[in-house]
Design a protein around this motif. Structure first.
Motif, short mmCIF file in Angstrom:
data_model
loop_
_atom_site.label_atom_id
_atom_site.label_comp_id
_atom_site.label_asym_id
_atom_site.label_seq_id
_atom_site.Cartn_x
_atom_site.Cartn_y
_atom_site.Cartn_z
N LYS A 20 9.07 7.11 -13.37
CA LYS A 20 9.77 8.38 -13.47
C LYS A 20 11.25 8.14 -13.25
O LYS A 20 11.64 7.27 -12.46
N PRO A 21 12.10 8.90 -13.91
CA PRO A 21 13.54 8.74 -13.72
C PRO A 21 13.93 9.00 -12.27
O PRO A 21 13.29 9.80 -11.58
N ILE A 22 14.99 8.36 -11.83
CA ILE A 22 15.51 8.60 -10.49
C ILE A 22 16.23 9.94 -10.52
O ILE A 22 17.14 10.15 -11.31
N ASP A 23 15.78 10.84 -9.68
CA ASP A 23 16.36 12.18 -9.62
C ASP A 23 17.62 12.13 -8.76
O ASP A 23 17.71 11.36 -7.81
N GLU A 24 18.57 12.99 -9.07
CA GLU A 24 19.83 13.02 -8.32
C GLU A 24 19.61 13.25 -6.82
O GLU A 24 20.32 12.71 -5.99
N ILE A 27 19.30 10.17 -4.39
CA ILE A 27 20.49 9.42 -3.98
C ILE A 27 21.66 10.36 -3.69
O ILE A 27 22.82 9.97 -3.77
N ALA A 28 21.37 11.61 -3.32
CA ALA A 28 22.39 12.64 -3.16
C ALA A 28 23.28 12.45 -1.94
O ALA A 28 24.36 13.01 -1.87
N GLU A 29 22.85 11.66 -0.97
CA GLU A 29 23.62 11.49 0.26
C GLU A 29 23.86 10.01 0.51
O GLU A 29 23.08 9.16 0.08
N PRO A 30 24.94 9.69 1.25
CA PRO A 30 25.16 8.29 1.61
C PRO A 30 23.96 7.74 2.38
O PRO A 30 23.38 8.43 3.21
N GLY A 31 23.57 6.54 2.06
CA GLY A 31 22.45 5.90 2.75
C GLY A 31 21.12 6.02 2.04
O GLY A 31 20.18 5.29 2.36
N LEU A 32 21.00 6.92 1.08
CA LEU A 32 19.73 7.07 0.35
C LEU A 32 19.70 6.11 -0.82
O LEU A 32 20.66 6.00 -1.57
N VAL A 33 18.58 5.38 -0.96
CA VAL A 33 18.45 4.42 -2.04
C VAL A 33 17.05 4.50 -2.65
O VAL A 33 16.10 4.97 -2.02
N VAL A 34 16.95 4.04 -3.89
CA VAL A 34 15.68 3.89 -4.58
C VAL A 34 15.51 2.40 -4.82
O VAL A 34 16.39 1.75 -5.37
N LEU A 35 14.38 1.84 -4.39
CA LEU A 35 14.14 0.41 -4.52
C LEU A 35 12.95 0.16 -5.43
O LEU A 35 11.84 0.61 -5.15
N ASP A 36 13.19 -0.54 -6.52
CA ASP A 36 12.11 -0.98 -7.41
C ASP A 36 11.81 -2.43 -7.04
O ASP A 36 12.69 -3.28 -7.10
N ILE A 37 10.57 -2.69 -6.67
CA ILE A 37 10.17 -4.00 -6.18
C ILE A 37 9.21 -4.62 -7.18
O ILE A 37 8.24 -3.99 -7.60
N THR A 38 9.48 -5.86 -7.57
CA THR A 38 8.61 -6.61 -8.46
C THR A 38 8.25 -7.92 -7.78
O THR A 38 9.12 -8.61 -7.25
N GLY A 39 6.97 -8.25 -7.80
CA GLY A 39 6.52 -9.50 -7.19
C GLY A 39 5.37 -10.10 -7.97
O GLY A 39 4.81 -9.46 -8.87
N GLY A 40 5.01 -11.30 -7.61
CA GLY A 40 3.96 -12.01 -8.32
C GLY A 40 2.56 -11.49 -8.07
O GLY A 40 1.66 -11.66 -8.89
N ASP A 41 2.36 -10.84 -6.90
CA ASP A 41 1.02 -10.34 -6.57
C ASP A 41 1.14 -9.11 -5.67
O ASP A 41 2.20 -8.85 -5.08
N GLY A 72 3.69 -10.02 -13.19
CA GLY A 72 3.81 -9.49 -11.84
C GLY A 72 3.33 -8.06 -11.69
O GLY A 72 2.73 -7.48 -12.58
N VAL A 73 3.60 -7.52 -10.50
CA VAL A 73 3.24 -6.15 -10.16
C VAL A 73 4.49 -5.45 -9.66
O VAL A 73 5.46 -6.08 -9.22
N ARG A 74 4.46 -4.11 -9.70
CA ARG A 74 5.65 -3.33 -9.36
C ARG A 74 5.31 -2.17 -8.44
O ARG A 74 4.20 -1.65 -8.46
N ALA A 75 6.33 -1.75 -7.69
CA ALA A 75 6.23 -0.56 -6.85
C ALA A 75 7.63 0.00 -6.67
O ALA A 75 8.62 -0.71 -6.83
N ARG A 76 7.70 1.28 -6.36
CA ARG A 76 9.00 1.93 -6.09
C ARG A 76 8.89 2.66 -4.77
O ARG A 76 7.92 3.37 -4.52
N ILE A 77 9.91 2.48 -3.93
CA ILE A 77 9.98 3.25 -2.69
C ILE A 77 11.38 3.84 -2.56
O ILE A 77 12.33 3.39 -3.18
#
Length: 89
Positions: A20-24, A27-41, A72-77
Motif C-alpha cells: 500500500k502507498p505510504i500515507d502522508e 510521516i506527518a511528524e518529525p521522527g515518524l518513519v516507514v521501514l520496508d525490510i527485505t531479507g533472505g528468510d 527473499g521475503v518482505r515486511a513493512r513496519i
C-alpha cells in the motif's frame, strides 16, 4: 544516455505494486518513519522487526510475505524513532 529503471520497478510484482502507498499521516511528524525490510528468510526479517521494536515505538511484528518471482521475503513496519521501545526508560 538516460538511466534505465531497476528491474524491480519493471516487474509485475514490484514492491510498489503490492505494498500500500505510504500515507502522508505515516510521516506527518518529525521522527515518524516507514521501514520496508527485505531479507533472505522469514526468521531474519522477524528478528530485525523484533530488534527495532526493542529500540523504538513501532507498529510491531508485521506479517512477512513472499512475492512470486522475487528473491527473499518482505515486511513493512512503522516507527516513531523519538519514542523509546520496550527497552526504553
Amino acid at each position: 544516455m538516460e538511466p534505465t529503471p531497476s528491474a524491480n520497478r519493471l516487474a509485475p510484482t514490484a514492491v510498489a505494486a503490492v505494498m500500500k502507498p505510504i500515507d502522508e499521516q505515516h510521516i506527518a511528524e518529525p521522527g515518524l518513519v516507514v521501514l520496508d525490510i527485505t531479507g533472505g528468510d522469514e526468521d531474519t526479517v522477524r528478528a530485525v522487526m523484533a530488534a527495532l521494536e526493542e529500540r523504538w515505538a513501532t507498529s510491531g511484528i508485521a506479517p512477512v510475505r513472499r512475492d512470486p518471482g522475487e528473491p527473499g521475503v518482505r515486511a513493512r513496519i512503522y516507527a516513531d524513532v523519538l519514542r523509546a521501545g520496550r527497552e526504553g526508560p
